[in-house]
Design an enzyme around this catalytic site. Structure first.
Site, mmCIF file in Angstrom:
data_model
loop_
_atom_site.group_PDB
_atom_site.id
_atom_site.type_symbol
_atom_site.label_atom_id
_atom_site.label_comp_id
_atom_site.label_asym_id
_atom_site.label_seq_id
_atom_site.Cartn_x
_atom_site.Cartn_y
_atom_site.Cartn_z
ATOM 1 N N SER A 24 -5.320 1.197 5.995
ATOM 2 C CA SER A 24 -5.884 2.489 5.630
ATOM 3 C C SER A 24 -6.337 2.573 4.177
ATOM 4 O O SER A 24 -7.361 2.011 3.826
ATOM 5 C CB SER A 24 -4.893 3.601 5.958
ATOM 6 O OG SER A 24 -5.565 4.827 6.029
ATOM 7 N N ASP B 240 -17.570 -4.695 -0.526
ATOM 8 C CA ASP B 240 -18.953 -4.316 -0.227
ATOM 9 C C ASP B 240 -19.822 -4.276 -1.480
ATOM 10 O O ASP B 240 -21.028 -4.554 -1.424
ATOM 11 C CB ASP B 240 -18.992 -2.956 0.469
ATOM 12 C CG ASP B 240 -18.603 -3.056 1.936
ATOM 13 O OD1 ASP B 240 -18.280 -4.169 2.391
ATOM 14 O OD2 ASP B 240 -18.623 -2.015 2.628
ATOM 15 N N LYS C 258 -7.267 0.045 10.226
ATOM 16 C CA LYS C 258 -7.036 1.471 10.462
ATOM 17 C C LYS C 258 -8.058 2.278 9.678
ATOM 18 O O LYS C 258 -8.041 2.298 8.451
ATOM 19 C CB LYS C 258 -5.626 1.887 10.031
ATOM 20 C CG LYS C 258 -5.370 3.383 10.198
ATOM 21 C CD LYS C 258 -4.015 3.768 9.647
ATOM 22 C CE LYS C 258 -3.773 5.259 9.837
ATOM 23 N NZ LYS C 258 -4.705 6.095 9.052
#
Length: 551
Positions: free
Chosen positions: A300, A311, A325
């Site tokens: 999470s 990214d 998650k």
């Protein structure tokens, strides 16, 4: 070797559920209306029938809370109900404090209520002021023997309590023939989410974040100041075994390392309706090579940070594929100091990846079966690209840029860990009960007289001698038949055993932080992260150039 040093039952015990990505609390939950009234009548009638006729007496609280949990299990794996005690612990975690003694404990033996103080209490805490020490075994609380108490349900709640109240504890201490009695006044204890901060090599910082709470961003600022961020040649950010927590904290951490206005994460509600996009507000102040460590228990909020840094090509991700998650929970307070953590949305990484794993095959499959293809990408995962065009995937957690799996600890070492034999032997060394060619019992007094640089040198040079290892072998031969060891078993694991003994001895003499650092010496993922910092530096330079050209 998988480092098990930090797996302790702490007074600061955390709630067991994976609840990362919490959006915070809503004011209240609305009561069901209209067409559900008849169904609610059926429910109350069923409750009445059970209470009047079931084979044993059942309380309304037990039945209703079980019914709520059952209802939530039909939704997803992360929507959760919190009874009063669980809800209080959740609030403590998010607020970053609790009221108690300020000690870290673990069961003396599996299933035992008696607990061991596992590290020296921090200066200023109630335990420190009272004179408690690492190695003390708490055997009585408020005069009651605790051999058959549960550590989480009974020991910890009796040690914690309102500020200003007192608790009487009796401890057994190595070298003392009688119980020592203490009356300790409880006080506010900060719950730190960052416990381990140090230079793992000259110029290379190491920071481990255990969970994400409201205080994590501020703690990270202090940690970076401690390692001298402006002079860093590289940073290892360890998010392994971090189950998540506050979404705000994940954004704060990402903001520290990303450029201003870079996207951190976006969320979508029911039906894919866009909800919020969260961006770096202030942006980084320094730029250096960075490696982020993750494993299958990184979930999470940990995945939000790892996904954002991956990214945007800010860091190299190393370790194992994370949990997967991407469900966001909102906490709804309920009457009676209870709470409901309900999934209200999904989050997406900056490249628009949804990294939530499929749970349609059942919760057992979801928690225990992981599916990856041969190249490390999640099976069925859709392909995306980072800012620099590197391939990343959706649908099954954050895949590391370099996979480094940890070998399981040798069977012998696991056995000795389960029986706390490393700890018991190190305690006798530190107390002087067992003497070797190195007087480990004198180290604490020597350390107090040294300046910081000399102390670092002492810790670096201190090793477990061959004689000490032989004494440990003799100690094991005096134990029960199950831990009498074959010659080849001990010899085959000699260096691992030496490291584990050194960890426990450092905990006894210097504290948990120093013992933890010793364990990293044999941690393959950490050692590989250090080796990969030059590659992370190349990635960082590309990101810096791209960031400059875009402004």
């Amino acid at each position: 070797m998988r480092n098990k040093f930090g797996i302790l039952a702490l007074v600061t015990v955390a709630t067991a559920a994976l609840l990362g990505g919490l959006l915070g609390e809503r004011v209240s939950a609305r009561s069901p209306q209209g067409e559900t009234e008849q169904l609610l009548k059926t429910f109350t009638e069923s409750l009445s029938v059970i209470q009047q006729n079931y084979v044993r007496e059942m309380s309304s609280q037990e039945l209703v809370e079980s019914a709520i949990r059952g209802m939530l299990r039909t939704l997803d794996p992360h929507s959760s109900f919190f009874a009063t005690s669980d809800y209080s612990r959740l609030q403590e975690e998010q607020q970053g404090k609790y009221y108690g003694l300020g000690i870290s404990i673990r069961a003396e033996a599996p299933g035992s209520g008696r607990v061991v103080v596992v590290e020296p209490p921090a200066p200023g805490t109630p335990a420190y002021k009272a004179g408690l020490q690492a190695g003390d075994v708490i055997s009585r609380i408020n005069g009651e023997p605790i051999e058959d108490w549960d550590i989480n349900d009974e020991v910890i709640p009796n040690l914690k309590g309102p500020k200003g109240t007192t608790v009487d504890i009796s401890v057994e201490r190595p070298g003392e023939t009688e119980l020592l009695d203490f009356t300790v006044e409880r006080d506010e204890i900060p719950l730190y989410t960052i416990k381990f901060v140090f230079h793992i090599r000259p110029g290379i910082g190491y920071i481990r974040i255990d969970k994400f709470s409201d205080t994590t961003g501020e703690e990270l600022d202090k940690a970076l100041a401690e390692v001298g961020e402006s002079d860093l040649e590289g940073l290892i950010l360890d998010l392994r075994d971090n189950p998540g927590g506050s979404l705000k904290a994940a954004i704060d951490v990402s903001d520290t390392f990303l450029a201003r206005n870079q996207l951190v994460v976006s969320t979508k509600r029911r039906g894919g309706v866009p909800d919020e996009s969260y961006r770096a507000r202030s942006g980084r102040s320094e730029f250096y090579p960075m490696v982020v460590l993750i494993n299958s228990n990184s979930a999470s909020a940990s995945e939000i940070v790892a996904g954002a840094l991956q990214d945007h090509d800010r860091a190299l991700i190393v370790g194992e594929t994370s949990f997967g998650k991407a469900l966001v929970q909102t906490i709804f307070p309920l009457d009676g100091q209870r709470g409901l953590a309900l999934t209200t949305g999904k989050y997406y990484t900056p490249s628009e990846r949804l990294i939530q794993r499929d749970y349609s095959e059942g919760f057992y499959d979801y928690f225990y079966n992981r599916r990856e293809s041969a190249d490390g990408a999640p099976r069925g995962g859709e392909g995306f690209e980072t800012d620099a065009g590197r391939p990343v995937y959706s649908g099954g957690g954050i895949s590391p840029d370099e996979t480094v799996e940890l070998e399981a600890a040798p069977r012998l070492v696991r056995l000795l860990d389960r029986r706390n034999l490393f700890y018991k032997f190190a305690s006798r060394l530190a107390s002087g009960e067992i003497e070797s060619d190195v007087r480990y019992d004198q180290l604490r007094d020597r350390s107090a007289k040294l300046d910081a640089s000399a102390l670092v040198g002492l810790r670096r040079d201190l090793e477990i001698s061959d004689l000490t290892l032989e004494l440990f072998r003799q100690f094991l031969e005096d134990q029960e038949e199950r831990v009498r060891l074959l010659e080849e078993g001990f010899e085959a694991n000699r260096e691992v055993i030496r490291n584990r003994l050194k960890q426990q001895l450092f905990v006894q003499v210097y504290g948990e932080k120093e013992g933890y650092q010793v364990g990293l010496e044999l941690d393959e993922q950490v050692q590989r992260a250090i080796e990969l910092l030059p590659r992370a530096g190349e990635l960082a330079r590309l990101e810096a150039v791209r960031g400059s050209s875009s402004h």
